[in-house]
Design a protein around this motif. Structure first.
Motif, short mmCIF file in Angstrom:
data_model
loop_
_atom_site.label_atom_id
_atom_site.label_comp_id
_atom_site.label_asym_id
_atom_site.label_seq_id
_atom_site.Cartn_x
_atom_site.Cartn_y
_atom_site.Cartn_z
N VAL A 163 0.87 -1.18 0.00
CA VAL A 163 0.00 0.00 0.00
C VAL A 163 0.90 1.23 0.00
O VAL A 163 2.11 1.13 0.24
CB VAL A 163 -0.92 0.03 1.24
N LYS A 164 0.31 2.37 -0.25
CA LYS A 164 1.06 3.62 -0.20
C LYS A 164 0.27 4.64 0.61
O LYS A 164 -0.92 4.42 0.91
CB LYS A 164 1.34 4.16 -1.61
N ALA B 222 -10.10 -4.22 7.15
CA ALA B 222 -9.57 -5.39 7.86
C ALA B 222 -9.43 -6.55 6.89
O ALA B 222 -10.36 -6.87 6.15
CB ALA B 222 -10.49 -5.75 9.02
N GLY B 223 -8.26 -7.18 6.89
CA GLY B 223 -8.01 -8.31 6.00
C GLY B 223 -7.24 -7.93 4.75
O GLY B 223 -6.72 -8.82 4.06
N ASP B 224 -7.15 -6.63 4.43
CA ASP B 224 -6.37 -6.21 3.27
C ASP B 224 -4.88 -6.42 3.53
O ASP B 224 -4.40 -6.26 4.66
CB ASP B 224 -6.62 -4.73 2.95
N LEU B 225 -4.14 -6.76 2.48
CA LEU B 225 -2.71 -6.97 2.62
C LEU B 225 -1.99 -5.63 2.67
O LEU B 225 -2.23 -4.76 1.83
CB LEU B 225 -2.18 -7.80 1.45
N LEU B 226 -1.11 -5.48 3.66
CA LEU B 226 -0.39 -4.23 3.84
C LEU B 226 1.06 -4.32 3.35
O LEU B 226 1.57 -3.40 2.73
CB LEU B 226 -0.38 -3.83 5.32
N ALA B 227 1.72 -5.45 3.67
CA ALA B 227 3.15 -5.53 3.37
C ALA B 227 3.60 -6.97 3.31
O ALA B 227 2.91 -7.89 3.77
CB ALA B 227 3.96 -4.79 4.45
N GLU B 228 4.77 -7.18 2.71
CA GLU B 228 5.45 -8.47 2.75
C GLU B 228 6.61 -8.36 3.74
O GLU B 228 7.41 -7.43 3.64
CB GLU B 228 5.97 -8.86 1.36
N ILE B 229 6.67 -9.31 4.66
CA ILE B 229 7.67 -9.26 5.72
C ILE B 229 8.48 -10.55 5.71
O ILE B 229 7.93 -11.64 5.67
CB ILE B 229 7.00 -9.05 7.09
N GLU C 294 2.90 -12.43 4.18
CA GLU C 294 2.09 -11.24 3.98
C GLU C 294 1.45 -10.81 5.30
O GLU C 294 1.04 -11.65 6.10
CB GLU C 294 1.01 -11.52 2.93
N PHE C 295 1.36 -9.52 5.51
CA PHE C 295 0.85 -8.94 6.74
C PHE C 295 -0.47 -8.24 6.42
O PHE C 295 -0.54 -7.42 5.51
CB PHE C 295 1.88 -7.96 7.31
N GLU C 296 -1.53 -8.58 7.16
CA GLU C 296 -2.86 -8.06 6.90
C GLU C 296 -3.23 -6.95 7.87
O GLU C 296 -2.78 -6.92 9.02
CB GLU C 296 -3.92 -9.17 7.00
N ALA C 297 -4.11 -6.05 7.41
CA ALA C 297 -4.66 -5.02 8.28
C ALA C 297 -5.69 -5.64 9.22
O ALA C 297 -6.40 -6.58 8.85
CB ALA C 297 -5.33 -3.92 7.44
N VAL C 298 -5.78 -5.12 10.45
CA VAL C 298 -6.79 -5.58 11.40
C VAL C 298 -7.85 -4.52 11.63
O VAL C 298 -8.85 -4.78 12.31
CB VAL C 298 -6.14 -5.99 12.75
#
Length: 443
Positions: A24-25, A32-39, A47-51
């Motif tokens: 994301v930018k 909630a559930g959208d992917l934010l970043a790869e870690i 993949e890291f999801e929004a809560v």
């Protein structure tokens, strides 16, 4: 009030990671559930999801940043009605609070930049004075609905209460949720291993002085290598290993394998000796159930299924993916599962549940020409089987005549806290019997 997005702990042993890529930018709206970043963790890229829902107000940690500690603020999430002006001017001032908090927390002492009607109530405290971690939106909804946050179980990182928790909550919900989930969250946090101490040894400065004037190349340790160093040092220092050795005659197995592969060729299946070893160990653990166990600190857990881990070498380290219920799988199913796990392990695409757990492990170096070796137990496993190469050896037959046979040397490393000598010998005998009589494994 803006909410800090913190570096998540994506596995029980994760202490830091690399923020490989932002998905994301700033200015993007997320739910909630959208992917934010790869870690990148010490084992895989995840993949890291929004809560929570909101707008990405500011990215604090650029992609590509290494060694980001868990619970460090990596971005700021704005809720409805908030803008970038609501973010504290010195974003770094929020980081110490984020690092100390056990979950995505909100600073209790941020200046109120939004109108009072839009502000969240202050962070509540439980009856024993402990702070309850909840997102600002969750606190506002709870206040509107008259809910007691201390009675709500959070589903966010490390138990943080998020919007969905309060929207679905009713008074007394926490007790009901805890009962239904078997108090899973407290148990998980209680059983999580403590951060691994750095391996003891000579200090870096001491070693550097020893090699002053000599040419060398410094190789930076990545997360995987640091974890391997710490865990294996811990294993050798804390697990009372003992070793049992046997030679296994493979002639019957090699003949049987050749016949099976000829029959399975039209299905594209080619069984390896390692597939038979996995099956033999899985059945042996069922035949000697007391040895199918793990060490759990102040108790031993005796497992019902044979979940067998198999070491897979990858560039810079190794994985031990686990084949669950291996005793129930056919040889062709084991072969297919192992090929899939090994391929994804080398690509670092395994999920944590695919390389955690198990009670027993196999490390096979026979393909590298190693005759025999002693493997280090992977805690909390009770044992690991080290497998060498099958080589032609002179043997004495039952009639006393000298003959030549293909024999494979194996060493069973055993945790004496879990398995005593006689029990370990019984387990190894079962493994030998299964491999020397391979047709019986199909009965």
């Amino acid at each position: 009030m803006p909410t800090e997005i913190l570096m998540p702990a994506l596995s029980p042993t994760m202490e830091e990671g690399t923020l490989a890529k932002w998905l994301v930018k700033e200015g993007d709206t997320v739910s909630a559930g959208d992917l934010l970043a790869e870690i990148e963790t010490d084992k895989a890229t995840m993949e890291f999801e929004a809560v929570d829902e909101g707008t990405i107000g500011k990215i604090l940690v650029p992609e590509g940043t290494e060694n980001v500690k868990v619970n460090t603020a990596i971005a700021v999430l704005l809720e409805e009605g908030e803008s970038a002006d609501d973010i504290a001017g010195d974003a770094g001032a929020a980081k110490p609070e984020a690092k100390a908090a056990p979950a995505e927390g909100d600073s209790d002492e941020k200046p109120a930049a939004a109108p009072e009607a839009a502000s969240a109530p202050p962070a509540p405290k439980s009856g024993d004075g402990e702070r309850i971690f909840a997102s600002p939106l969750a606190r506002r909804i709870a206040a509107d609905k008259g809910l007691d946050l201390s009675q709500i179980a959070g589903s966010g990182p490390r138990g943080r209460i998020v919007k969905a928790d309060v929207e679905n909550a009713t008074p007394g919900a926490r007790a009901a949720q805890a009962s239904a989930r078997g108090d899973a969250a407290p148990a998980a946090s209680g059983s999580a291993p403590a951060p691994a101490a750095a391996p003891a040894g000579l200090a870096t400065e001491t070693v550097l002085k020893m090699y002053e004037g000599r040419d060398y190349e410094e190789i930076k340790l990545d997360g995987m290598r640091r974890t391997i160093a710490a865990r294996l040092t811990e294993a050798k220092q804390t697990i009372p290993h003992f070793y049992l050795r046997r030679d296994i005659r493979l002639d019957a197995l090699l003949k049987f394998r050749s016949e099976l592969n000829a029959q399975l060729e039209h299905r594209g299946v080619k069984l390896s000796v390692n597939d038979f070893i996995i099956k033999a160990c899985a059945l042996a653990l069922q035949a000697v159930p007391a040895a199918n166990a793990v060490w759990a600190g102040d108790r031993v857990l005796q497992m019902k299924a044979s979940d067998v881990a198999v070491a897979v070498a990858i560039e810079g380290g190794l994985f031990t993916p686990v084949i669950q219920d291996a005793e129930t799988k056919t040889l062709s199913a084991l072969s297919s599962a192992m090929k899939d796990l090994a391929t994804r392990a080398r690509d670092r695409k395994l999920a944590p549940h695919e390389y955690q757990g198990g009670s027993f492990a196999i490390s096979n170096l026979g393909m590298f020409g190693i005759d025999n070796f002693d493997a280090v137990i992977n805690p909390p496993h009770g044992a690991i089987l080290a497998v060498g190469a099958g080589v032609k050896k002179p043997v004495v037959g039952k009639d006393g005549e000298l003959a030549v046979a293909t024999a494979m040397s194996v060493t069973l490393s055993v945790d004496h806290r879990v398995i005593d000598g006689a029990l370990g010998a019984e387990l190894l005998q079962q493994i030998v019997d299964n491999l020397e009589n391979p047709m019986a494994m199909l009965a």
